[in-house]
Each structure stands twice: as C-alpha cells, then as structure tokens.
Design an enzyme around this catalytic site. Sequence first.
Site, PDB file in Angstrom:
ATOM      1  CE  LYS A  14      50.514  36.007  52.935  1.00 27.24           C
ATOM      2  NZ  LYS A  14      50.162  37.434  52.800  1.00 27.24           N
ATOM      3  NE  ARG A  44      45.493  41.676  44.013  1.00 28.47           N
ATOM      4  CZ  ARG A  44      45.918  42.828  44.519  1.00 28.47           C
ATOM      5  NH1 ARG A  44      46.312  43.806  43.703  1.00 28.47           N
ATOM      6  NH2 ARG A  44      45.966  43.019  45.813  1.00 28.47           N
TER       7      ARG A  44
END
Length: 516
Positions: free
Chosen positions: A291, A365
């Site tokens: 990130k 996920r």
Amino acid sequence: MTTSLATLDLIDTDPAELQVGAIVIGVYSQDPGAPAPLLLASGAESIAAAFDGRLVDTLVLLGATGTTGEVTKLATLGTVSSPLVVAVGLGPEPVGALPATETLRRAAANAVRALSGTAKVALALPVSEEPDGEIGALRALAEGALLGGYRFAGYKSTPVPARLTPVTAVSIHVPDAADKTFRAELKRAGAVGRAVAQTRDWVNTPANELRPPAFATAVAEAARRAGLTVEVLDEKALKKAGYGGIIAVGQGSEAPPRLVRISYTPSRGSRRKVALIGKGITFDSGGVSIKPAQGMWEMKSDMAGAAAVAATLLAVAELKPKVTVTGYLPMAENMVSGSAYRPGDVVSMYSGKKVEVLNTDAEGRMVLADAIARACEDEPDYLLETSTLTGGQVIALGKRVSGVMGTASLCDRVREAGEAVGEPAWPMPLPDDVRKGMDSDVADISQVNSGMDRAGHMLQGGVFLSEFVADGVDWAHIDIAGPSYNSGEPAGYLSKGGTGVPVRTLLELIDRFASE
C-alpha cells in the site's frame, strides 16, 4: 486494555431536585415566525418552572438555536439542585411524536461528551410511557450516553486532565423507574454499549500489541469469561485442515495466523442458527502489492470485522436470545517478507477451490472465503459476514454507509436493521459481468477482476465471496471499510478511531431472527 464506561440507572424523581453535576434537557428549534425561538421538550417542565419562565430567554441569549445536537451550558446559580443545566438541540418539534430515536441517541451522546469532567449526569429528555417503536427512546438515550462518553484509555504517560475525564454515571429520567420494560431496555443498552466499546478498544489497539496470536488469546479469554464455547486453530491446525487462504495471507508474518470459533447455544428453545464471520487482518501492509505509506497507520483497523463479531457474541451471551449464534474469526497479518504470498500464486482453499492470486492486497477475501466455507458446514439459517474489505466501499457510499451484498431478502433486512439502530447500509448488486472477468486460465477463479482493475472493486469482493457460500444459505456480506473507523473528530456517538460498526446492526438482526 478495556475502557470503563459510565454506569446507567433510572430515576423518576423531580429533575429540579437531583443532586447531580449536570442535568440535561432538550430544546426544539422554532420557525422564525414562532412566538419564541426555542421550545422546551418534555422532561424540562420542573426545570423551567424553577427559572420562573426565563429559561428559554436565557438559553437564547447564550446562543442556543435548538439545532440537532447543539449543546448549550447554563450555570443555575442555585436555581435548581444541579449546578449546571445543559440544553441539547433536538431540531424541529415532531408532530404528535417523540423525536426520532437517532436524534435522541446523538443528542445524549453530544451532551455527555460535552460534560467531560463531570462525575454524574442526569438526562431529562423525552421518553414515552412505553418503548417507542422497535428500538425505543430509552434505549436510544442510554446507548447514546454510553457511546458518547467513550474515550479510549490509550498509552499516554501523563494522566488525563480532570476536565477531560469521561462522565462516570448517567441517570435517565423516566415516568416509572421500577417499570420492567424500562429496566429491560436499560439492561440491553448496557450490553450493547459494552460490546461496542470492546470493539472500539480492540480496533484502537496498536497493531504491535494485537498481532494474530495475541488477538486470538484476547478474544478467547473474553469469550470464555462470558460462558461461551471457544475453539482456536493455530497455524499447524490450519495447515493440516487445509485452510489455504488463511495460511497464504499469514505466511509473510512472523506472527502466525489463527482461526477462532466462538459458539453460543441457548439453554432451550433455539429457533434459528446464525453464523457471524469477521475479517481479522490485524495489520495490512498490502503484502507484495504494498500500500502507499500515507494513511497506512489506519490499517491497524483492518480487523474491525472480527472485533465486531467477537464483541457481538459477548453481548449475545449476556442477552441470551433464543437463537444459536456462532462466530468465525480468521486472523492474519498481511506483511512483506521472503515468505509472503505473491501475485501469480495459486492457493488451494478450504472449500477445495483453487484461487489465482493477482493482488496480495486483496487478502481479506482470501481469509474470509475459508471462514465462510467452514461456517457453511454448520448449516446456518443465516450467514452474516462483515469486513473492512474494499476502498471501493468508501468511494461508492462514503464513510457512514456500509455496502451490503448477498441474498436480496437478507440484504434488505440488514438495511432495515441498520436504519433502526443508526448504522445505515445500502444493498449493492453482484453483476454477472464482474464474475465473468474473474475466470482464471490456471485456477477455478481469480481473486480480482483484472480487466476492471479497481472499477467496481466493492462488487468484485462480494462476487468472490459468493463463490464460497453453500447453496441454500441466506447470506449477506457487509463491507464496513469506511464506517468502521472515524479518522475525523468525534461526532454524535461516534468517537475518533474505531466506531464499533456494525455491532448494533448484528444484535438487532439477531433479535429479529429470535422473534421469527
């Protein structure tokens, strides 16, 4: 680290005679053409009488307008027993009804927060003779008072100044303090408030203090104290059982992953089985797909879903609904190292599906898919999963509205429950074209839709998770990427930092399932 919340009690004596540090009353705003700019709300009658009709004029001189949530303080100078009267705005007067429960919740929160440094506060705000609608005015006032007074204990080496010390006791004025209905509402509000505060505490804890093993231990200890059944799978058990998604995400960190399963079974009369699943990424660097540095410190909150589920189970243990509730908390730390999983890897999931990894920052996920597949083995009637899954949720719906995907009827119920408790959510679609773009050349499904990049990113997350839900299970995925963490200043009952969303929605849904 556990934050101490204010104690709650009910009173029915004259508010003007209460020996408290401050008494809170409500005021409505009036149209410019009205005889007076303000109108006192019910509950303030004896206070107004003690001021010989000058209370409204004095509040107006102090700048009070009755705007929703506005707080105006007035020294009583011995006019009433309390040294301070605090007027909180309730907006325009509703016709023939109490103010909306959300208005009352925010009003109580703003007033209690503004009274930091005051030990005991009494609320003389509008309360009906019976609980109002499905949520109740009293419940809203009690929740608002508790959550508005929340302050994370933190790690400062110097003591908090006395003027900033949170209120320690709140009394709420009702027509009959011995009424069983009112007392039940107060008990429930206390349980809810403690659950939200516990969620906030876990979310606000620095990531170095709450890595997966420590988080699992903290949750397990709290759950066992509450009388819940707990199972914790460590990295060896996870690998042996085939939890490939959880192992893949966690393998880049020296702090190994965990899966915590918490169960509540009512003593008799169980009507439904509910599975709750929460994402527990204790810190998300993005992994190899790292990130940007700016704002990465907020990624300590990437376990907000797991914190909410665990705390919801703690409240369930206290409230004892007639439904079986089981929580599944996959925990991992998504870090960069020589052992981290990579884009291009193919991961064998717990369900047996093979997933091609295209972005290691789409790690939530992966762990959730394993937990969902495991939860479906227990054959729940309803499966509710919540997670800080995608930045796409914030782009689409902002910082206050959660995105909901799954079975249409259950998504609608999530929206209705969220609206009732002040945690708005909005159903979103699971388009076929998004799924088609997740076909993989080398595996059963790719982790993201490479053709869409970040377009429809929230929908991509929901579509991926849907692949791991068993046929016939009603399910809903609640994306709380924005609503779970408030990076701005406190507002209403939302503190800075962790908010506790969607604990109150989950508890409201469990109540509704129990009444089916």
